[in-house]
Design an enzyme around this catalytic site. Structure first.
Site, PDB file in Angstrom:
ATOM      1  N   HIS A   5      28.235 -85.475  78.379  1.00  0.00           N
ATOM      2  CA  HIS A   5      27.500 -85.731  79.607  1.00  0.00           C
ATOM      3  C   HIS A   5      27.813 -84.759  80.733  1.00  0.00           C
ATOM      4  CE1 HIS A   5      28.172 -89.524  77.344  1.00  0.00           C
ATOM      5  NE2 HIS A   5      26.876 -89.623  77.504  1.00  0.00           N
ATOM      6  N   GLY A  21      26.471 -92.097  94.298  1.00  0.00           N
ATOM      7  CA  GLY A  21      25.610 -92.460  93.189  1.00  0.00           C
ATOM      8  C   GLY A  21      24.502 -91.448  92.984  1.00  0.00           C
ATOM      9  N   ARG A  25      22.591 -86.652  96.934  1.00  0.00           N
ATOM     10  CA  ARG A  25      23.603 -86.802  97.979  1.00  0.00           C
ATOM     11  C   ARG A  25      24.789 -85.880  97.685  1.00  0.00           C
ATOM     12  NH1 ARG A  25      25.525 -92.555  98.449  1.00  0.00           N
ATOM     13  NH2 ARG A  25      23.364 -92.924  99.009  1.00  0.00           N
ATOM     14  N   ARG A  44      21.389 -83.771  82.552  1.00  0.00           N
ATOM     15  CA  ARG A  44      20.565 -84.938  82.911  1.00  0.00           C
ATOM     16  C   ARG A  44      20.277 -85.004  84.405  1.00  0.00           C
ATOM     17  NH1 ARG A  44      21.297 -89.834  78.940  1.00  0.00           N
ATOM     18  NH2 ARG A  44      22.086 -88.796  77.083  1.00  0.00           N
ATOM     19  N   ARG A  88      34.714 -92.987  95.273  1.00  0.00           N
ATOM     20  CA  ARG A  88      33.292 -93.332  95.297  1.00  0.00           C
ATOM     21  C   ARG A  88      32.841 -93.401  96.752  1.00  0.00           C
ATOM     22  NH1 ARG A  88      28.590 -95.669  94.746  1.00  0.00           N
ATOM     23  NH2 ARG A  88      28.243 -97.768  95.546  1.00  0.00           N
ATOM     24  N   GLY A  90      29.346 -94.458  98.527  1.00  0.00           N
ATOM     25  CA  GLY A  90      28.024 -94.960  98.197  1.00  0.00           C
ATOM     26  C   GLY A  90      27.434 -95.851  99.266  1.00  0.00           C
ATOM     27  N   SER A  91      26.352 -96.501  98.888  1.00  0.00           N
ATOM     28  CA  SER A  91      25.682 -97.446  99.784  1.00  0.00           C
ATOM     29  C   SER A  91      25.977 -98.864  99.315  1.00  0.00           C
ATOM     30  CB  SER A  91      24.179 -97.187  99.807  1.00  0.00           C
ATOM     31  OG  SER A  91      23.642 -97.246  98.500  1.00  0.00           O
ATOM     32  N   GLU A 185      27.851-103.717  95.881  1.00  0.00           N
ATOM     33  CA  GLU A 185      27.455-102.427  95.317  1.00  0.00           C
ATOM     34  C   GLU A 185      27.480-102.577  93.804  1.00  0.00           C
ATOM     35  OE1 GLU A 185      30.543 -99.933  94.221  1.00  0.00           O
ATOM     36  OE2 GLU A 185      30.846-102.020  93.670  1.00  0.00           O
ATOM     37  N   MET A 186      27.469-101.485  93.039  1.00  0.00           N
ATOM     38  CA  MET A 186      27.278-101.647  91.595  1.00  0.00           C
ATOM     39  C   MET A 186      28.212-100.799  90.723  1.00  0.00           C
ATOM     40  SD  MET A 186      23.100-101.919  91.388  1.00  0.00           S
ATOM     41  CE  MET A 186      23.137-102.758  89.811  1.00  0.00           C
ATOM     42  N   GLU A 187      29.250-100.218  91.301  1.00  0.00           N
ATOM     43  CA  GLU A 187      30.033 -99.266  90.516  1.00  0.00           C
ATOM     44  C   GLU A 187      31.552 -99.423  90.549  1.00  0.00           C
ATOM     45  OE1 GLU A 187      26.056 -97.744  91.193  1.00  0.00           O
ATOM     46  OE2 GLU A 187      27.573 -98.144  92.722  1.00  0.00           O
ATOM     47  N   SER A 209      23.779-100.079 103.850  1.00  0.00           N
ATOM     48  CA  SER A 209      22.409 -99.563 103.846  1.00  0.00           C
ATOM     49  C   SER A 209      21.367-100.662 104.008  1.00  0.00           C
ATOM     50  CB  SER A 209      22.143 -98.814 102.534  1.00  0.00           C
ATOM     51  OG  SER A 209      22.301 -99.690 101.421  1.00  0.00           O
ATOM     52  N   ASP A 210      21.771-101.918 103.799  1.00  0.00           N
ATOM     53  CA  ASP A 210      20.870-103.056 103.977  1.00  0.00           C
ATOM     54  C   ASP A 210      21.741-104.302 104.122  1.00  0.00           C
ATOM     55  OD1 ASP A 210      20.808-104.467 101.036  1.00  0.00           O
ATOM     56  OD2 ASP A 210      20.982-102.298 100.873  1.00  0.00           O
ATOM     57  N   ARG A 223      19.701 -92.654 103.268  1.00  0.00           N
ATOM     58  CA  ARG A 223      20.805 -92.870 102.324  1.00  0.00           C
ATOM     59  C   ARG A 223      21.281 -91.555 101.731  1.00  0.00           C
ATOM     60  NH1 ARG A 223      17.519 -97.321 101.338  1.00  0.00           N
ATOM     61  NH2 ARG A 223      16.515 -96.420  99.503  1.00  0.00           N
TER      62      ARG A 223
END
Length: 240
Positions: A5, A21, A25, A44, A88, A90-91, A185-187, A209-210, A223
């Site tokens: 990857h 993410g 950015r 990718r 990390r 991120g938002s 968040e997701m990570e 961010s929200d 973002r």
């Protein structure tokens, strides 16, 4: 060398990598803040750059969205490219009125329902933790630059569009009130798990961010390019 990857040579990445993410950015950070940035991988479309910040080597690379994605990229950086620190940046969505749009949050833990860590290494807990050393450096960086930090756990969710019942309190209120989660968040849960398994360091700084408690939301362009306070806090660890 290359991994499945990442297309880069040994030594192309600095010991410290900032991971937003969004790969765009990463491009913005490299072109805005780094001296002599060079593209070291673009497999990718996941862009990775290395340059210097105030003369100190640093890399920045996108992680993609979600734990499987950051899980792959962070593992390969740690394991095959001798990266020591991943921050990390991120938002996140706020779970509390105390964390408003554009506020910067330092994660003191990542709470998740995910079985990423259980599958990856047999870890059965639901909270993974960042490096205390990196978090101290991030606090010092923010203080030096006059940037306020909100501290607390983050909720690392596998699901962005979540169907919920009408029960009160809702799932996010429980996470806020019972687990101390100030944002979602997701990570980070996966990133912290990888660092623990491989004996490396990880941290997470996110920008709101929200919000779940107020009708506020940022645009995709904001973002990508406007979360500069968070970026400065992360880059500032190089000066510690």
């Amino acid at each position: 060398m290359s991994t499945p990857h990442i297309r880069a040579e040994k030594g192309d990445f600095a010991k410290t990598v900032l991971m937003p993410g969004d790969p765009l950015r990463a491009k913005f950070i490299a072109e805005t803040f780094l001296e002599n940035p060079r593209l070291v991988t673009d497999v990718r479309g996941m862009l990775g750059y290395t340059g210097t910040y105030h003369g100190k080597p640093v890399s920045v690379m996108g992680s993609g969205m979600g734990m499987p994605s950051i899980g792959i990229y962070s593992y390969e950086l740690y394991k095959f490219y001798d990266v020591e620190n991943i921050i990390r940046i991120g938002s996140a969505g706020s779970y509390t009125a105390d964390a408003k749009l554009f506020d910067v949050v330092l994660a003191t833990g990542a709470v998740s329902e995910s079985n990423y860590a259980a599958v990856q290494s047999g870890f059965e807990g639901h909270v993974t933790e960042p490096s205390k050393e990196l978090n101290e450096k991030l606090r010092a960086s923010a203080k030096r630059q006059g940037i306020a930090l909100i501290e607390g756990n983050v909720h690392s969710s596998d699901v962005f569009y979540r169907e919920t019942s009408d029960e009160k309190p809702t799932y996010w209120e429980k996470l806020r009130d019972e687990q101390g989660c100030v944002a979602v968040e997701m990570e980070s849960f996966a990133l912290f798990a990888n660092a623990a398994v491989l004996g490396k360091k990880a941290a997470c700084v996110v920008t709101i961010s929200d919000s779940f408690v107020a009708p506020e939301i940022t645009t995709a362009e904001q973002r990508q390019t406007s979360f500069t306070q968070m970026m400065k806090v992360a880059l500032g660890v190089l000066e510690e």
